[in-house]
Design a protein around this motif. Structure first.
Motif, PDB file in Angstrom:
ATOM      1  N   LEU A  24       8.878   5.593   0.902  1.00  8.32           N
ATOM      2  CA  LEU A  24       9.240   4.188   0.707  1.00  8.32           C
ATOM      3  C   LEU A  24       8.012   3.285   0.676  1.00  8.32           C
ATOM      4  N   GLU A  25       6.921   3.726   1.275  1.00  6.28           N
ATOM      5  CA  GLU A  25       5.712   2.890   1.277  1.00  6.28           C
ATOM      6  C   GLU A  25       4.867   3.181   0.051  1.00  6.28           C
ATOM      7  N   ILE A  26       4.455   2.110  -0.612  1.00 10.68           N
ATOM      8  CA  ILE A  26       3.595   2.217  -1.796  1.00 10.68           C
ATOM      9  C   ILE A  26       2.149   2.111  -1.328  1.00 10.68           C
ATOM     10  N   PRO A  27       1.340   3.153  -1.501  1.00  4.81           N
ATOM     11  CA  PRO A  27      -0.023   3.159  -0.944  1.00  4.81           C
ATOM     12  C   PRO A  27      -0.908   2.068  -1.561  1.00  4.81           C
ATOM     13  N   ALA A  28      -1.902   1.661  -0.807  1.00  5.23           N
ATOM     14  CA  ALA A  28      -2.857   0.654  -1.282  1.00  5.23           C
ATOM     15  C   ALA A  28      -3.556   1.120  -2.562  1.00  5.23           C
ATOM     16  N   ALA A  29      -3.804   2.418  -2.653  1.00  9.78           N
ATOM     17  CA  ALA A  29      -4.463   2.952  -3.843  1.00  9.78           C
ATOM     18  C   ALA A  29      -3.602   2.747  -5.088  1.00  9.78           C
ATOM     19  N   ARG A  30      -2.272   2.796  -4.895  1.00  4.87           N
ATOM     20  CA  ARG A  30      -1.366   2.582  -6.030  1.00  4.87           C
ATOM     21  C   ARG A  30      -1.391   1.115  -6.462  1.00  4.87           C
ATOM     22  N   LEU A  31      -1.550   0.210  -5.519  1.00  4.57           N
ATOM     23  CA  LEU A  31      -1.667  -1.213  -5.857  1.00  4.57           C
ATOM     24  C   LEU A  31      -2.960  -1.454  -6.641  1.00  4.57           C
ATOM     25  N   ALA A  32      -4.038  -0.852  -6.175  1.00  5.94           N
ATOM     26  CA  ALA A  32      -5.324  -1.003  -6.856  1.00  5.94           C
ATOM     27  C   ALA A  32      -5.266  -0.419  -8.267  1.00  5.94           C
ATOM     28  N   GLN A  33      -4.557   0.693  -8.400  1.00  4.03           N
ATOM     29  CA  GLN A  33      -4.415   1.306  -9.724  1.00  4.03           C
ATOM     30  C   GLN A  33      -3.673   0.363 -10.680  1.00  4.03           C
ATOM     31  N   ALA A  34      -2.628  -0.279 -10.174  1.00  2.70           N
ATOM     32  CA  ALA A  34      -1.883  -1.218 -11.013  1.00  2.70           C
ATOM     33  C   ALA A  34      -2.789  -2.360 -11.475  1.00  2.70           C
ATOM     34  N   TRP A  35      -3.611  -2.865 -10.566  1.00  3.39           N
ATOM     35  CA  TRP A  35      -4.528  -3.954 -10.904  1.00  3.39           C
ATOM     36  C   TRP A  35      -5.504  -3.536 -12.009  1.00  3.39           C
TER      37      TRP A  35
END
Length: 434
Positions: free
Chosen positions: A69-80
Motif C-alpha cells: 500500500l505504500e508507494i516508495p520515495a524512489a517511485r515518486l522520484a521516478q515519476a518526477w
C-alpha cells in the motif's frame, strides 16, 4: 440550448428563489453515515487487514500485503523524472509561486514584558504530523497536492502523510511527481472513508496524524466530519462555486467559459452571473448555448447549469455586491473596470479574482493563493486554507513575584465570586503578605 435559470433582483420572490438555488445539504444521509461509521469501526479494530479488504472492494485491486500500500520515495522520484518536460516546468513554476505566497503567511512567536517583570506572549509551533487526502477517482489532482502540502511544509510540519486512491491499481504520474516536488514524506495508495479512518486512528502501516486535510467525495467528507475531535480537519467542503460580477463590458465568451470552468467539476457545482446590463446577460446566455456543445464535459456542465446555475440581472454593481455577500461564494470574479474600488464592498468570499484578465483557473493552479476555499456560504465565517491551518498557538504566561501579588488579588476576588475556593487559595498562597 442550455437550460439555466434567468432571474432579476426585481422579481417577486427573488430572495426565496435565490435561497432555493443556494440550498445545499452537506450533511450526509443516514445510509452514507452508517456506511462510514461501520468502516471507521472496522479500521479501528482490524487495522491493515480491513484496509486491504476495502482497497480490494472499492478500488478494484489486491495488494499482496500492507507493505504494497505504500508507494516508495524512489517511485515518486521516478515519476518526477519521467513526466514530460512541460509538465515538470509547469509544476515547478506553480509550486514556487504557491510557496512564495504562503511564506508571507507565517506567524512568529511573540512576547512582551510588563513593568513588574511579568512576561506574556504567544508561542507558535507547527502541527507535528498531517494527513493529506488527494482525490483519485473520476480525476486526478496534482494541484491539490501543491495547495495542501506546500503550506504544511512552509509551516514546519514535521511529517506529511499522503493518501490517494488508485482505482484498478493505476498510479497517476502527475500526482506522484507533485508529491515528490513538495517533499511529501510518505504516500499510501488508499482512499475513501477507510483512508481517513486510517489517518485518524492509525493502523499497523499508517501512522496516526494530528490533522486531516484535502478534498474528497461524500464518503470522505462524512468520514472527516466523523473523526473530527480525534484529529483536526481543514473543512467539510461542498461542491465548487463561481460567482461572476460583470459590468457588461467583458467579452461574453470569457464570462460563459468562466461559468463553465466550475460547472465542469461535477453536476452539483454552481455557476452564477450577476450583471446590471440586460443586453449583456442575454449575450452570455446566447454564448453559453453556442459554446456548450463544444465542451468535452458537456453533460456535466449542462446538468450543473440547469440544477444550480443562474444568470441574474441586478439594478447596479452596488446591489450586485450585496447579493454576492449573501451568496458568500467560493470563487468571486469582479469582471469590471475598477475592481479595486469594488473589492472593499465584498465582505464574504473565499477568493476574489479582480479584473477582466484574472480568470478563476489561474487561482486553481498557479497564481499563488490557496485554492482550498470555503464553500456552501461558509465564507461568512471561514477562510482559505493557509499556513495558519498547520500552526498552533500556545499562550505564554510568566508572572513575576510582584505580578503574582497584584494579579492574585484580582483572581482571588473573582474566584470566590464564582464559588471556586481552591482557585482563590491557589492564588492567595503566593501573596507576599498572607
Amino acid at each position: 440550448m442550455a437550460d439555466i435559470a434567468q432571474l432579476s433582483t426585481t422579481d417577486t420572490g427573488f430572495q426565496q428563489r435565490l435561497e432555493q438555488l443556494l440550498a445545499w445539504e452537506s450533511v450526509s444521509d443516514g445510509g452514507v453515515n452508517q456506511t462510514v461509521n461501520d468502516i471507521i469501526v472496522d479500521i479501528r479494530s482490524r487495522g491493515d487487514d480491513a484496509l486491504l479488504e476495502y482497497t480490494s472492494r472499492f478500488d478494484g485491486w489486491d495488494a499482496r500485503g500492507a507493505a504494497d500500500l505504500e508507494i516508495p520515495a524512489a517511485r515518486l522520484a521516478q515519476a518526477w523524472s519521467c513526466i514530460p518536460e512541460d509538465q515538470r516546468q509547469a509544476l515547478a513554476h506553480a509550486a514556487e509561486r504557491v510557496r512564495i505566497y504562503h511564506e508571507k503567511q507565517k506567524t512568529e512567536s511573540w512576547s512582551y514584558t510588563e513593568e513588574d517583570g511579568t512576561l506574556l506572549g504567544q508561542q507558535v509551533t507547527a502541527i507535528e504530523r498531517v494527513g493529506l487526502y488527494v482525490p483519485g477517482g473520476k480525476a486526478a489532482y496534482p494541484s491539490s497536492v501543491l495547495m495542501n502540502a506546500l503550506p504544511a511544509k512552509v509551516a514546519g510540519v514535521q511529517e506529511l502523510i499522503m493518501v490517494v486512491p488508485t482505482p484498478g491499481g493505476e498510479l497517476n504520474e502527475l500526482v506522484l511527481a507533485a508529491a515528490h516536488l513538495c517533499g511529501v514524506d510518505r504516500v499510501f495508495a488508499v482512499g475513501g472513508a477507510q483512508a481517513v479512518a486510517a489517518l485518524a486512528y492509525g493502523t499497523e502501516s499508517i501512522p496516526p496524524v494530528d490533522k486531516v486535510v484535502g478534498p474528497g467525495n461524500i464518503y470522505v467528507a462524512t468520514a472527516k466530519r466523523a473523526v473530527f475531535g480525534q484529529v483536526g480537519i481543514d473543512m467539510v467542503a461542498g461542491p465548487s462555486e463561481i460567482l461572476v460580477i460583470c459590468d457588461g463590458k467583458t467579452n461574453p465568451d470569457w464570462v460563459a467559459m468562466d461559468l463553465f470552468s466550475q460547472a465542469e467539476h461535477d453536476e452539483d457545482a454552481q455557476s452564477i452571473l450577476l450583471c446590471p446590463d440586460k443586453v449583456f446577460v442575454a449575450q452570455v446566455k446566447a454564448n453559453i448555448d453556442r459554446l456548450l456543445p463544444t465542451m468535452e464535459r458537456e453533460p456535466i456542465i449542462a446538468t450543473a447549469l440547469k440544477d444550480r446555475g443562474a444568470l441574474i440581472h441586478c439594478r447596479d454593481l452596488d446591489e450586485a455586491c450585496e447579493v454576492s455577500n449573501f451568496i458568500a461564494p467560493e470563487h468571486l470574479e469582479l469582471s469590471v473596470d475598477n475592481p479595486q474600488a469594488l473589492a472593499p464592498k465584498i465582505r464574504h468570499a473565499g477568493a476574489i479574482f479582480m479584473g477582466r484578465y484574472t480568470s478563476e483557473p489561474l487561482g486553481d493552479y498557479c497564481a499563488g493563493p490557496n485554492h482550498v476555499l470555503p464553500t456552501s456560504r461558509t465564507a461568512r465565517f471561514s477562510s482559505p486554507l493557509g499556513v495558519y491551518d498547520f500552526q498552533k498557538r500556545s499562550s505564554l504566561i510568566m508572572v513575576s513575584e510582584t505580578g503574582s501579588d497584584t494579579l492574585g488579588k484580582t483572581a482571588s476576588v473573582l474566584a470566590r465570586g464564582e464559588g471556586l475556593t481552591a482557585h482563590a487559595r491557589s492564588a492567595e498562597y503566593r501573596f507576599k503578605d498572607k
